[in-house]
Design an enzyme around this catalytic site. Structure first.
Site, mmCIF file in Angstrom:
data_model
loop_
_atom_site.group_PDB
_atom_site.id
_atom_site.type_symbol
_atom_site.label_atom_id
_atom_site.label_comp_id
_atom_site.label_asym_id
_atom_site.label_seq_id
_atom_site.Cartn_x
_atom_site.Cartn_y
_atom_site.Cartn_z
ATOM 1 N N HIS A 16 0.848 -1.194 0.000
ATOM 2 C CA HIS A 16 0.000 0.000 0.000
ATOM 3 C C HIS A 16 0.882 1.243 0.000
ATOM 4 C CE1 HIS A 16 0.866 0.527 4.253
ATOM 5 N NE2 HIS A 16 0.259 -0.610 4.582
ATOM 6 N N HIS A 19 4.094 1.447 2.281
ATOM 7 C CA HIS A 19 5.269 0.709 1.799
ATOM 8 C C HIS A 19 5.963 1.489 0.678
ATOM 9 C CE1 HIS A 19 2.470 -2.709 3.063
ATOM 10 N NE2 HIS A 19 3.434 -2.720 3.954
ATOM 11 N N CYS A 125 1.825 -9.874 19.836
ATOM 12 C CA CYS A 125 0.998 -9.396 18.723
ATOM 13 C C CYS A 125 1.479 -10.065 17.440
ATOM 14 C CB CYS A 125 1.068 -7.879 18.582
ATOM 15 S SG CYS A 125 0.205 -7.270 17.100
ATOM 16 N N CYS A 128 2.305 -7.473 14.607
ATOM 17 C CA CYS A 128 3.639 -6.868 14.724
ATOM 18 C C CYS A 128 4.740 -7.922 14.720
ATOM 19 C CB CYS A 128 3.754 -6.076 16.026
ATOM 20 S SG CYS A 128 2.683 -4.642 16.171
ATOM 21 N N CYS A 143 -3.239 -4.214 20.967
ATOM 22 C CA CYS A 143 -1.989 -3.705 20.395
ATOM 23 C C CYS A 143 -2.182 -2.230 20.051
ATOM 24 C CB CYS A 143 -1.628 -4.494 19.145
ATOM 25 S SG CYS A 143 -0.283 -3.749 18.192
ATOM 26 N N HIS A 146 -2.148 -2.050 15.957
ATOM 27 C CA HIS A 146 -3.195 -2.721 15.188
ATOM 28 C C HIS A 146 -4.577 -2.598 15.819
ATOM 29 C CE1 HIS A 146 0.477 -4.683 13.609
ATOM 30 N NE2 HIS A 146 -0.197 -4.685 12.489
ATOM 31 N N LYS A 294 -3.258 5.152 11.163
ATOM 32 C CA LYS A 294 -2.162 4.702 10.323
ATOM 33 C C LYS A 294 -2.717 3.898 9.157
ATOM 34 C CE LYS A 294 1.745 1.562 10.115
ATOM 35 N NZ LYS A 294 2.324 0.328 10.657
ATOM 36 N N LYS A 297 -3.693 -2.289 5.541
ATOM 37 C CA LYS A 297 -4.744 -3.130 4.966
ATOM 38 C C LYS A 297 -5.732 -3.588 6.034
ATOM 39 C CE LYS A 297 -3.396 -3.429 0.614
ATOM 40 N NZ LYS A 297 -4.220 -3.013 -0.516
#
Length: 511
Positions: A16, A19, A125, A128, A143, A146, A294, A297
């Site tokens: 995405h 990255h 997690c 992570c 987390c 996430h 953040k 996906k």
């Protein structure tokens, strides 16, 4: 050798914007250093082991290796080619050149007494791939990254004696204040280490998708120990000592801020333990945000880069994120801001300048660039622009500041044309009038020659079009061979160069 790496990215899904943001930044940085005349090595790749990949593959009814192969071949490598990423290598952690060297590295640590067997119980997690402490978690055992519940892990594992490296790390940070960038990231890491380090679990025994521990095949190596070593295995660690000595250590590791501790604490401690040189800098970029979250996906904010390149084009895409968001800070993406910058900065300021200059040289001098007097204020401004952009981009990774300097110069040249009014000067057919017109148009064309060199690392396709429009290659050689330092030398584009009005650099956007 100037060696830059991106993180290696999990192949649990397609890439995405986040990255691509880091990867484009690394590409611009390495292209810039190539144009300084340096030897450069740019590494990116994929992280293919661990529980997250295993579960994703199972959910899709394939093996982890089949899943990784599919994602790499159909999503990751094609996108980097599409975005004109000029990486020198692409490392995959399932490759033999990596896995065997990882086992050797860990075996060396074990033989030195740096690893022992123990038990672990606590929160983990999977997203992570990280062991958490209770203090890391949000209310409800979530987390913080996430926003999903962590799992409780109880295993017999092997541990690396990370706790013994706290003082050495603090001494290293003190002696190398630029090792962690930006300053806010450095402060965070230093404070974290000062509170005391815990030994690191470096193996997992409840699943088998990973690199086996060489002395105990009931365990696989913790994915982060495996992943961090890619920076060394890709350049010959354990397999090609001469090459490794030539390229290592890395000058810059580019990472997202959520993986900063792995790179600024665990990674240097691992290198210290095995007596290897430490990298020059770890630079943590901020997060791309959508709706205050953040981009990822998992929370459905992972916008595909191709959604933007289809609309704005690849070069505008490469430009926008580095111009709009100071590297190292969080930044919010919006279609509206992208559209506004495209229209104002790229189409109106830059593209229109290139179009006007080519059109006027064609109209008033039949496409042959005239000789002109040196306009000292413009020449001085160019020299200052090159110096500022070179330090900002090449040394400080301040892409927004460097691009801002270049586009301030573009605006200056636009202002110069508006003030000089060459379309009016052209009506004066006297020798003095023709000389003045020649100076105005030479000044603008020579300025564009320099701009093409400075923007080539950021917008290579557009810069090539401009270079061709100015007829520069015949006299100065290929654009890729131009040096940043030479960009500020006034008068390099010779009179007589054939200037043609090429295609529009930044076409009007469709609604």
């Amino acid at each position: 050798m100037f060696y830059v790496s991106t993180p290696i990215y999990y192949v649990n899904d397609a890439p995405h914007l986040g990255h691509a943001y880091t990867t484009v930044a690394g590409d611009v940085l390495t292209r810039w250093h190539r144009q300084r005349g340096e030897q450069v090595w740019y590494l990116t790749g994929t992280d293919e082991h661990g529980q997250k990949i295993m579960r994703t593959a199972e959910a899709n009814g394939v093996t982890p290796q089949e899943w990784a192969d599919k994602l790499v071949d159909e999503a990751w490598k094609p996108l980097w080619q599409h975005l004109q990423i000029a990486n020198d290598d692409f490392i995959r952690t399932t490759e033999k050149r990596h896995t065997e060297r990882v086992q050797e590295f860990v075996q060396d640590l074990y033989d030195k007494g740096e690893i022992y067997k123990g038990g672990y119980e606590g929160p983990y997690c999977v997203g992570c791939e990280e062991f958490k402490t209770p203090g890391d978690l949000l209310e409800g055992d979530l987390c913080p990254i996430h926003k999903r519940p962590v799992e409780w892990l109880r295993e017999d594992n092997y541990f690396f004696k990370l706790s013994e490296y706290g003082e050495r790390l603090l001494e290293f940070y003190e002696a190398n204040p630029d090792f962690i960038q930006p300053a806010s990231a450095r402060n965070e890491v230093v404070q974290f280490v000062r509170t005391g380090l815990q030994d690191l679990s470096i193996s997992r025994s409840t699943f088998d998708w990973g690199i086996p521990i060489p002395w105990d095949d009931k365990h696989v190596i913790y994915v982060w120990v495996d992943a961090l070593l890619n920076y060394a295995t890709a350049v010959g660690y354990g397999s090609d000592p001469a090459r490794f000595d030539q390229i290592w250590p890395a000058n810059v590791h580019l990472v997202g801020k959520d993986i900063l501790r792995f790179h600024a604490v665990i990674w240097p401690a691992m290198l210290m333990a095995n007596g290897l040189p430490l990298p020059g800098k770890v630079f943590a970029n901020g997060w791309l945000m959508v709706g205050g979250e953040k981009m990822s996906k998992s929370n459905l904010t992972g916008i595909s880069p191709r959604q933007l390149t289809d609309h704005f084009g690849v070069d505008a895409y490469r430009y926008y994120f580095l111009r709009a968001i100071p590297f190292g800070q969080d930044g919010s993406f919006s279609w509206e801001d992208f559209s506004a910058r495209y229209t104002s900065e790229l189409a109106n300021d830059f593209g229109n300048l290139a179009s006007r200059v080519a059109a006027m040289v064609g109209k008033y001098f039949d496409g042959a660039l005239p000789a002109g007097q040196k306009e000292q204020p413009i020449a001085d401004a160019l020299a200052a622009t090159v110096a500022k952009a070179d330090k900002a981009i090449g040394d400080d990774l301040d892409f927004a500041g460097g691009l801002g300097a270049v586009f301030d110069f573009v605006k200056l040249v636009n202002g110069y044309l508006s003030e000089q009014e060459p379309w009016k000067v052209a009506k004066d057919t006297s020798e003095e009038g023709r000389a003045k017109l020649a100076t105005i148009l030479y000044t603008a064309a020579e300025s564009l020659r320099a701009v093409a060199v400075l923007l080539n690392p950021v917008m290579p396709g557009t810069a090539e079009k401009l270079w061709a429009s100015l007829g520069a290659e015949e006299h100065l050689g290929a654009l890729a061979e131009q040096r940043v330092a030479e960009a500020g030398e006034w008068g390099r584009l010779p009179a007589g160069a054939r200037v043609v009005k090429g295609e529009i650099l930044f076409p009007r956007l469709e609604s």
